[in-house]
Design a protein around this motif. Structure first.
Motif, short mmCIF file in Angstrom:
data_model
loop_
_atom_site.label_atom_id
_atom_site.label_comp_id
_atom_site.label_asym_id
_atom_site.label_seq_id
_atom_site.Cartn_x
_atom_site.Cartn_y
_atom_site.Cartn_z
N ALA A 228 14.24 77.34 8.44
CA ALA A 228 13.13 77.00 8.01
C ALA A 228 12.74 77.66 6.63
CB ALA A 228 12.09 77.18 9.03
N ALA A 229 12.84 78.71 6.68
CA ALA A 229 12.61 79.61 5.34
C ALA A 229 13.33 79.32 4.27
CB ALA A 229 12.69 81.39 5.67
N ARG A 230 14.71 79.25 4.76
CA ARG A 230 15.58 78.60 3.69
C ARG A 230 15.21 77.27 3.03
NH1 ARG A 230 21.37 81.18 5.70
NH2 ARG A 230 20.93 83.24 4.69
N ALA A 231 14.88 76.29 4.03
CA ALA A 231 14.68 74.65 3.79
C ALA A 231 13.45 74.90 2.95
CB ALA A 231 14.24 74.32 4.92
N HIS A 232 12.27 75.71 3.21
CA HIS A 232 11.16 75.75 2.51
C HIS A 232 11.51 76.31 0.83
CE1 HIS A 232 7.78 74.60 5.23
NE2 HIS A 232 8.71 75.20 6.25
N GLU A 233 12.26 77.20 0.80
CA GLU A 233 12.67 77.73 -0.41
C GLU A 233 13.30 76.74 -1.35
OE1 GLU A 233 13.22 80.06 -3.98
OE2 GLU A 233 11.72 80.01 -2.29
N ILE A 234 14.16 75.87 -0.66
CA ILE A 234 15.01 74.66 -1.37
C ILE A 234 14.01 73.71 -1.95
CG2 ILE A 234 16.71 72.94 -1.10
CD1 ILE A 234 18.20 74.88 1.04
N LEU A 235 13.19 73.39 -0.98
CA LEU A 235 12.18 72.55 -1.51
C LEU A 235 11.09 72.89 -2.66
CD1 LEU A 235 10.84 71.29 1.99
CD2 LEU A 235 12.21 69.89 0.35
N ARG A 236 11.08 74.24 -2.59
CA ARG A 236 10.21 74.68 -3.45
C ARG A 236 10.85 74.71 -4.95
NH1 ARG A 236 10.03 79.03 -6.95
NH2 ARG A 236 11.67 80.00 -6.12
N ARG A 237 12.33 75.20 -5.00
CA ARG A 237 13.21 74.95 -6.11
C ARG A 237 13.23 73.41 -6.77
NH1 ARG A 237 15.82 79.60 -7.59
NH2 ARG A 237 15.40 81.33 -5.89
N ILE A 238 13.49 72.53 -5.65
CA ILE A 238 13.80 71.32 -5.99
C ILE A 238 12.41 70.93 -6.71
CG2 ILE A 238 13.75 68.70 -5.35
CD1 ILE A 238 15.31 69.60 -3.13
N ALA A 239 11.36 71.05 -6.45
CA ALA A 239 9.90 70.77 -7.02
C ALA A 239 10.06 71.32 -8.45
CB ALA A 239 8.79 71.39 -6.17
N ALA A 240 10.38 72.51 -8.80
CA ALA A 240 10.44 73.20 -9.75
C ALA A 240 11.51 72.37 -11.04
CB ALA A 240 10.48 74.82 -9.70
N GLY A 241 12.50 72.14 -10.20
CA GLY A 241 13.60 71.74 -11.39
C GLY A 241 14.06 70.26 -11.56
N PHE A 242 13.32 69.37 -10.63
CA PHE A 242 13.98 68.00 -10.47
C PHE A 242 13.80 67.08 -11.71
CE2 PHE A 242 9.21 67.52 -10.27
CZ PHE A 242 9.01 66.42 -10.84
N SER A 243 13.04 67.54 -12.70
CA SER A 243 12.84 66.83 -14.11
C SER A 243 13.96 67.10 -15.00
CB SER A 243 11.64 67.19 -14.64
OG SER A 243 11.45 68.60 -14.89
#
Length: 333
Positions: A228-243
């Motif tokens: 769960a912790a890793r999934a949340h961190e992945i989501l955070r990184r996606i939100a920061a780098g998707f553009s």
């Protein structure tokens, strides 16, 4: 919402603001003014309207569980209003969960949208805009202030859920109401960081289960521990780098010391793949840019590149497939 540290705060940052505790010599008008000032200090600025034919009386319990703030209100008040000018001054990007814990119907208005909150039901709003809650006197209600990024990591398109009540017939709504009552019980929760973090996570998960419309919210809310912790961190990184056009799972995997396969597996478990999440964020950003103020609107090609697309034609196809209209048409209103 901010719950400030103060000499009145109990362990775990729980305390009460009650009109009964104000100086006895004050009349109702003065008591109202003093109470509003104190509430603004600990939470946010509000205008409240007492019931005309009854003495002013209000009790507000406030608590903070790390990033999440909680408020429980009851009194001889029939309107709580937060004008847009207040939100512009002291607003945050917090989301506000309004839960009707009384036996009477309440109403909520924000951004020109009106909603009815039945007993036991709840509604999601935003602290970045003004709003108005109308409620019969002494009808108890609770509010949670939760950072947008926390709920956005579990529920897609949070803005689409605003001012849309969820009824008490739904089990997560009922459980969240009971959980809040437990948290405001007189028992001392203490100031144990692990416990407060667990409480915050539980409340976030319950809200996600109530408002999530698909497997994405349900499965992520059930994930626990390291995954769960890793999934949340992945989501955070996606939100920061998707553009960024070059953004790929391998970049996230390298930064976290994981394999690309593992990153993709975690996202698949959440119900939406890595690529699908990136695409949705890019398209939502594009829509926001296309519908912005006229003087701020960019050319469609520039928007496509700014949102991470390498080809304008591909962007046009994806946008039309997602929203049912071309980027050019939506920019023209």
């Amino acid at each position: 919402m901010s719950v400030a540290n103060d000499e009145t705060a109990t362990p775990g940052q729980r305390f009460t603001l009650a009109s009964d505790d104000l100086p006895a010599h004050l009349d109702d008008r003065a008591r109202l003014a003093v109470w509003q000032d104190r509430f603004a200090k600990y939470s946010c600025k509000l205008d409240i309207s007492p019931v005309a034919d009854r003495p002013f009386s209000i009790r507000c319990e406030l608590a903070r569980f790390q990033e999440i703030g909680a408020i429980r209100l009851q009194g001889t008040v029939d309107r709580f209003e937060r004008p847009a000018r207040y939100a512009a001054i002291d607003g945050s990007d917090d989301l506000i969960l309004c839960l009707n814990q009384g036996g009477s119907v309440t109403t909520f208005t924000q951004s020109g949208r009106d909603a009815t909150i039945r007993p036991g039901s709840m509604l999601l709003a935003t602290n970045t805009m003004g709003g108005r809650l109308r409620s019969p006197a002494n009808n108890p209600s609770s509010s949670l202030f939760i950072p947008r990024r926390r709920l956005g990591a579990l529920v897609a398109n949070v803005d689409d859920l605003l001012v849309r009540p969820v009824d008490a017939e739904f089990a997560p709504v009922r459980f969240l109401g009971r959980y809040l009552q437990l948290l405001f019980a007189p028992d001392d929760l203490g100031d144990e960081p692990a416990l407060l973090a667990h409480i915050g996570t539980t409340m976030t998960d319950l809200i996600a289960l109530a408002f999530g419309t698909g497997r994405d919210a349900r499965e992520l809310a059930r994930m626990r521990g390291l995954r769960a912790a890793r999934a949340h961190e992945i989501l955070r990184r996606i939100a920061a780098g998707f553009s960024r056009p070059s953004f790929r799972p391998a970049e996230v995997a390298h930064a976290m010391g994981l394999s690309s396969r593992y990153v993709n597996e975690l996202m698949q478990e959440s119900g939406v793949s890595f690529a699908e999440r990136v695409m949705e964020l890019r398209l939502q950003k594009a829509r926001a840019l296309l519908t912005g103020p006229p003087q701020a609107v960019m050319r469609v090609g520039d928007i496509a590149y700014a949102c991470g697309f390498n080809e304008v034609s591909y962007f046009n196809r994806c946008f039309r497939r997602r929203f049912g209209v071309s980027p050019t048409r939506i920019s023209e209103g």
